[in-house]
Scaffold this active site. Sequence first.
Site, PDB file in Angstrom:
ATOM      1  N   CYS A  14      -3.696  -0.825  -2.405  1.00  0.00           N
ATOM      2  CA  CYS A  14      -4.045   0.746  -2.465  1.00  0.00           C
ATOM      3  C   CYS A  14      -4.898   0.728  -3.896  1.00  0.00           C
ATOM      4  O   CYS A  14      -4.461   0.290  -4.808  1.00  0.00           O
ATOM      5  CB  CYS A  14      -2.611   1.252  -2.825  1.00  0.00           C
TER       6      CYS A  14
ATOM      7  N   ASP B  99       0.727  -1.098  -0.012  1.00  0.00           N
ATOM      8  CA  ASP B  99       0.188   0.091  -0.091  1.00  0.00           C
ATOM      9  C   ASP B  99       0.796   1.296  -0.206  1.00  0.00           C
ATOM     10  O   ASP B  99       2.070   1.021   0.242  1.00  0.00           O
ATOM     11  CB  ASP B  99      -0.951   0.145   1.131  1.00  0.00           C
ATOM     12  N   SER B 100       0.183   2.167  -0.353  1.00  0.00           N
ATOM     13  CA  SER B 100       0.989   3.646  -0.308  1.00  0.00           C
ATOM     14  C   SER B 100       1.429   4.057   1.184  1.00  0.00           C
ATOM     15  O   SER B 100       2.313   4.748   1.294  1.00  0.00           O
ATOM     16  CB  SER B 100       0.393   4.747  -1.052  1.00  0.00           C
TER      17      SER B 100
ATOM     18  N   GLU C 295      -6.094   9.698   9.287  1.00  0.00           N
ATOM     19  CA  GLU C 295      -4.939   9.845   9.808  1.00  0.00           C
ATOM     20  C   GLU C 295      -4.697  10.452  10.687  1.00  0.00           C
ATOM     21  O   GLU C 295      -3.921  10.214  11.695  1.00  0.00           O
ATOM     22  CB  GLU C 295      -3.923  10.130   8.497  1.00  0.00           C
TER      23      GLU C 295
ATOM     24  N   CYS D 268     -11.069   3.399  -1.239  1.00  0.00           N
ATOM     25  CA  CYS D 268     -10.075   3.889  -0.853  1.00  0.00           C
ATOM     26  C   CYS D 268      -9.673   3.118   0.417  1.00  0.00           C
ATOM     27  O   CYS D 268     -10.496   2.852   0.894  1.00  0.00           O
ATOM     28  CB  CYS D 268     -10.075   5.488  -0.673  1.00  0.00           C
TER      29      CYS D 268
HETATM   30  N1  DGL Z   1      -3.999   4.076  -0.294  1.00  0.00           N
HETATM   31  C1  DGL Z   1      -4.431   5.094  -1.186  1.00  0.00           C
HETATM   32  C2  DGL Z   1      -5.785   4.492  -2.097  1.00  0.00           C
HETATM   33  O1  DGL Z   1      -6.168   3.495  -1.416  1.00  0.00           O
HETATM   34  C3  DGL Z   1      -4.953   6.134  -0.325  1.00  0.00           C
HETATM   35  C4  DGL Z   1      -3.878   7.101   0.220  1.00  0.00           C
HETATM   36  C5  DGL Z   1      -2.980   7.605  -0.726  1.00  0.00           C
HETATM   37  O2  DGL Z   1      -3.529   8.598  -1.226  1.00  0.00           O
HETATM   38  O3  DGL Z   1      -1.869   7.321  -1.010  1.00  0.00           O
HETATM   39  O4  DGL Z   1      -6.361   5.001  -2.840  1.00  0.00           O
END
Ligand code: DGL
Length: 255
Positions: A75, A12-13, A154, A186
Amino acid sequence: MDKEVKSIGIFDSGLGGLTVAKEIIKQLPKESITYIGDTARVPYGSKSPETVVRFTTECVKFLETKNIKMGVIACNTASASGLDIIQSNFKFPVIGVVNPGALAAVKATKSKKVGVIGTEGTIKSKAYEKAIKSLDNEIEVYSKACPLFVPLVEEGWIDTTVTRMVIEEYLSDLIKNNIDTLVLGCTHYPIIKNTIKSVIGNDIKLVDSAEETALTVKDIVFQMGMLNTNENKPQNNFYVTDAPEKFVEVGEKFL
Ligand code: DGL
């Protein structure tokens, strides 16, 4: 002799992908997980698809060095930005969360009017819309980018006045289209699921892709004959590219 024990790689990001990791751990309790969160470069939601694909590929290459049997792009933005390009770099299966989420939405809707919310990148890509329409062309899809939801989660503002106001502001137009299903496209949005529900009411079903993604992972691991049969306790390892202390602190909300 025991087969070599390989883990399921999750990318994930940042730490939002822990919502997907949690579901995979729940559905496949004997499997080991190797997670990477690109906390140094989060957020991906406002970046170009090219950059998102490059960063994601780099992180999955890291997972590859950790002996994984498959990769899960938890992500949504990365899954929506070029999953096929990311997949083409690896010999093991790599899946995203968009197709499982779309499938869950198609199963859930009765009125064939579905809303999708996500980051700017996810909504711009129209990936959910395409995936839903490829399953049922009669479904009308209404989308809305909700970039403020990620920082609110967050910050731990799960059910505050501000969060409710932001939800109302983003979603009031969307729900005027009489949708009966809303895809939480998301990683962060499932955390504010109950707040969203209390603002928009109980008539709209909220779909998050984590559960359907975990089912897809289960199918793939089973089909590959790679279910972990080793009786040892699974080992879950979590890596981040920056600020591990913040990951531990905020990550608790996600698990
Ligand atoms: N993990 C990203 C998503 O599911 C959300 C957080 C980001 O913008 O990196 O789209």
